[in-house]
Design an enzyme around this catalytic site. Structure first.
Site, mmCIF file in Angstrom:
data_model
loop_
_atom_site.group_PDB
_atom_site.id
_atom_site.type_symbol
_atom_site.label_atom_id
_atom_site.label_comp_id
_atom_site.label_asym_id
_atom_site.label_seq_id
_atom_site.Cartn_x
_atom_site.Cartn_y
_atom_site.Cartn_z
ATOM 1 N N GLY A 33 12.076 6.218 -13.815
ATOM 2 C CA GLY A 33 10.934 6.011 -12.923
ATOM 3 C C GLY A 33 9.969 7.182 -12.857
ATOM 4 C CB SER A 34 9.195 10.104 -15.022
ATOM 5 O OG SER A 34 8.833 9.541 -16.252
ATOM 6 C CG ASN A 35 5.357 6.439 -16.847
ATOM 7 O OD1 ASN A 35 4.259 6.930 -17.093
ATOM 8 N ND2 ASN A 35 6.344 6.432 -17.732
ATOM 9 N NE ARG B 173 14.694 -13.118 -22.370
ATOM 10 C CZ ARG B 173 15.101 -11.855 -22.268
ATOM 11 N NH1 ARG B 173 14.716 -11.116 -21.259
ATOM 12 N NH2 ARG B 173 15.882 -11.329 -23.176
ATOM 13 C CG HIS C 259 4.910 0.841 -26.258
ATOM 14 N ND1 HIS C 259 6.197 0.350 -26.181
ATOM 15 C CD2 HIS C 259 4.732 1.256 -27.542
ATOM 16 C CE1 HIS C 259 6.757 0.434 -27.378
ATOM 17 N NE2 HIS C 259 5.895 0.985 -28.217
ATOM 18 C CG ASP D 278 -0.319 -10.494 -25.053
ATOM 19 O OD1 ASP D 278 0.823 -10.011 -25.256
ATOM 20 O OD2 ASP D 278 -1.208 -10.497 -25.925
ATOM 21 C CD GLU D 279 0.829 -15.549 -23.612
ATOM 22 O OE1 GLU D 279 0.234 -14.706 -24.323
ATOM 23 O OE2 GLU D 279 0.259 -16.267 -22.784
#
Ligand code: GAR
Length: 211
Positions: free
Chosen positions: A15-17, A68, A112, A144-145
């Site tokens: 969780g650093s972001n 999911r 990312h 997106d997908e």
């Protein structure tokens, strides 16, 4: 004045972001409120970080759901219940489905650790070293997908050094992540992002993509 925009953060690990975004909000740099942090991992340090800042933190175990889609429906319910308008994936190691995507159109961002479209998916820094690129970096994009395929909001480049290991490269990339992710969130919150097809333009003079 309008209420601060409510953000929901999904994380699986350190969780650093998340922390970088909390810090920028608390410093007054983003007019938003993190309304909830949800993890799919009971041990995620992100949960602890949220609690330390008085943010509602929730562990939602994906193993309790049959698919999911059912897991994502539960996420949508929690996020909506907290009034969330922007969802941030911050090291959330799950593929998300249209159930979540359609509930928050063009309102889910991800960070990312590579210059997309290079090295999507897992172990991006390892992929960069194995390929032998001289420059890598990080990308903030709308989700997106696909896996790491959505419209790119911001990128920052990081030189790959001859003696880099996965860890040293990841750590230099992470410094840039902590700079550009909060910046991209600020732009969204200030309504300064314009999306046309794959292209995202920034309608804000104050933005700087340089260190
Ligand atoms: C970050 O490096 C982020 O870019 C990466 O996970 C790390 C989470 O760190 N995300 C991905 O690889 C997604 N494909 P954090 O939990 O300390 O923010």
């Amino acid at each position: 004045m309008a209420e601060p925009l409510k953000i929901g953060v999904l994380a699986s690990g350190n969780g650093s972001n998340l922390q970088a975004i909390i810090d920028r909000i608390e410093a007054g740099g983003i007019r938003a409120q993190i309304a909830c942090v949800i993890t799919n991992n009971a041990d995620a340090f992100a949960l602890e970080r949220a609690k330390r800042h008085g943010i509602p933190a929730l562990f939602l175990d994906h193993r309790l759901f049959a698919s999911r889609e059912e897991y994502d429906a539960a996420l949508v319910e929690k996020l909506r219940g907290h009034g969330v308008r922007l969802v941030l994936l911050a090291g959330f190691m799950r593929i998300i489905t249209p159930v979540l995507l359609n509930a928050f159109p063009l309102s889910i961002m991800n960070i990312h650790p590579a210059l997309l479209p290079a090295f999507p998916g897992l172990h991006a820094q390892r992929q960069a070293l194995q390929y032998g690129v001289k420059v890598s970096g990080c990308t903030v994009h709308f989700v997106d997908e696909g896996t790491d395929t959505g419209p790119i909001i911001m990128q920052a480049a990081v030189a790959v050094l001859d003696d880099d290991t996965e860890e040293t490269l990841a750590s230099r990339i992470r410094r840039e992540e902590h700079r550009i992710y909060p910046e991209a969130v600020r732009l969204f919150v200030e309504n300064s992002l314009k999306v046309v097809g794959r292209r995202v333009t920034i309608t804000d003079d104050t933005v700087s993509t340089r260190s």
